[in-house]
Enzyme design. Sequence first.
Site, PDB file in Angstrom:
ATOM      1  CG  ASP A 139      24.975  24.962 -12.936  1.00 11.24           C
ATOM      2  OD1 ASP A 139      24.529  23.747 -13.521  1.00 11.24           O
ATOM      3  OD2 ASP A 139      25.016  25.893 -12.970  1.00 11.24           O
ATOM      4  CG  ASN A 170      19.902  30.075 -17.757  1.00 12.47           C
ATOM      5  OD1 ASN A 170      18.815  29.214 -16.949  1.00 12.47           O
ATOM      6  ND2 ASN A 170      20.941  29.721 -17.859  1.00 12.47           N
ATOM      7  CG  ASP A 177      17.880  35.562  -9.467  1.00 11.44           C
ATOM      8  OD1 ASP A 177      18.512  34.484 -10.349  1.00 11.44           O
ATOM      9  OD2 ASP A 177      19.270  36.194  -9.457  1.00 11.44           O
ATOM     10  NE  ARG A 178      19.710  30.127 -13.634  1.00  8.00           N
ATOM     11  CZ  ARG A 178      20.609  30.706 -14.088  1.00  8.00           C
ATOM     12  NH1 ARG A 178      20.843  31.626 -13.352  1.00  8.00           N
ATOM     13  NH2 ARG A 178      22.011  30.170 -13.664  1.00  8.00           N
ATOM     14  CG  ASP A 184      18.721  22.223 -13.458  1.00  5.25           C
ATOM     15  OD1 ASP A 184      19.386  21.365 -13.684  1.00  5.25           O
ATOM     16  OD2 ASP A 184      18.749  23.767 -13.426  1.00  5.25           O
ATOM     17  CG  HIS A 185      21.026  21.273 -17.315  1.00  4.40           C
ATOM     18  ND1 HIS A 185      22.473  20.893 -16.490  1.00  4.40           N
ATOM     19  CD2 HIS A 185      20.404  22.712 -16.313  1.00  4.40           C
ATOM     20  CE1 HIS A 185      22.829  22.399 -16.051  1.00  4.40           C
ATOM     21  NE2 HIS A 185      21.531  23.090 -15.453  1.00  4.40           N
ATOM     22  CB  THR A 242      19.713  26.773 -14.828  1.00  3.30           C
ATOM     23  OG1 THR A 242      20.863  25.490 -14.654  1.00  3.30           O
ATOM     24  CG2 THR A 242      19.152  26.778 -13.235  1.00  3.30           C
TER      25      THR A 242
END
Length: 569
Positions: free
Chosen positions: A321, A115, A176-177, A368-369, A94
């Site tokens: 996710d 991560n 958050d990320r 993202d993936h 991610t």
Amino acid sequence: MTHQYYRLCTLALGLLALGSTAQAQRKASTKQATHQVTPQHGRPRLVVTMMVDQMTWDYLYRYQARFVEGGFKRLLTQGFNCENTRINYLPSVTAIGHSSVHTGSVPAIHGIAGNDFVKDHAPIYCTEDRSVTTVGAPNGKSGQMSPRNLLSTTIADELRIASNFRSKTIGVAIKDRASILPAGHTTNGAYWLDDATGHFITSSYYMQELPEWVKRFNERDRITALLKDNWHPLFPIDSYKESSPDQNNYENPWGKKGEVPPTLPLPTARLLQELGKGVIRTTPFGNTLTFEMAKAAIEGEQLGSRPEETDFLAMSHSATDYVGHHYGTFAIETEDTYLRLDRDLADFLSYLDQRVGKDGYIFVLTADHAAGHNLTFEQEHKLPGSGLRTDRALKIADSTARAFTGQNLALVTRVANYQVFFNNPRIDSLGIDRMALIRAVSASLRERLPGAAFVIPAEEAQLATAPQAIRERIINGYRKGRSGEIFIVADPGWYGRSSGKRALGTSHGVWSPYDTHIPLIFMGRGIRPGHLYRETYITDIAATLAALLKTQYPSGCIGHPITEAFAGH
């Protein structure tokens, strides 16, 4: 005299009327010109990037029959669809994905190596920043975050720079990320969910107090409202033909002791009371919450409302996710989540049409993936694959290192991100030949670890006996000082497992297409409808936006504009 007087009066009145008409026309013309003012260089007034966490490319087509006309189907018909977009680094996780989309770069350059990774010889979370404090919730670690570990600018940063910081940029996500890394260093705000309070929060890196519009949104307590009626399927259970039966051996149960079965309907109201507001992450309502927060940001910050400026909203949907990890790629819950996401997307695009105008924005859909299939699902369907045991990898690496040195010393610190990490300061202090040690551990893992297709020292990746595509992904994914010294490349169908327990849900992170083939669709101002089948990369997205927005590329960008998407190409 009288006749001539009347003629003069009539002429004067006519001239006066003509003057008034001309003045009115000038005012109307000025008003119309103001209304039609657009930002410089043909930029739109708003750019929206929509990341769908763990969305595999084929979901666009597997679930298409039940999509509504205004959601994913609209993107497929009105947008430019890059059908063969790949992730060109390892591992596919991610934090790296969100960073790479918005920087046009790779971990070797932008520095987000996972991560979690290593910094200054110690483990660190990707956005961890102990120098800042939480804003919007009682002080705690949930808000001690910033983009400082990201070494490149993002496309949002470059838009700010290009406009002399007049453009507004905002990041919104549950994770958050997923909010922090896309929004970049200069953003006007990044907001993410605090599970304890159910509020969107931020950190003192950005501000000292939440804006009033965020406070008002938090006061609505939308999580309780969204979960109160439980999660019922949109359609009869037996009509979900694209998924495995709801009762199966692939999915994680719910509850503190696993007492709630992973089937629909799911008692989200009960789980909310027992487990807290973080439950919403693993339901489709987490996506609904994200869209609602995005709308609140658009209205609260007046994004896209200034005729001469361009604003940027980086929006990520993290619930997909969590649902994918919990249930897997062939779950009714996953299918229902995407059908609901489609309806929410249709509503959001209609909202943008009304607020900004159909020609007033650029919309980007990507991920993202992606994700692999559940290992039990693979075995039951006679598909190749199993668990690559990271606990075994650690034991093999540790015992090999001890044997190599002839000393009972712990020189291997962890196996994570499909990488082996070493205690390099200790190795150097003891005068051990580091590369010889790494080669010995690599050879041992290659021989003894089931599911390891290649085990390659990162600094020797270019010389490895492996396909060029894999060598390039290792080179792009390796950041010295943050990544492990050895990359373990899994066989197709295999993914990391920390034990021999039965695999539930799914995971991701490997090089194979099921993890690295992602959707990418551009739609809106300056974009033509169409499809592209040549290989494109996650790093091309920021470059394409930079070309459209007439900004400089992000400072670490290695991507190339996908010019086939441009109107008039």
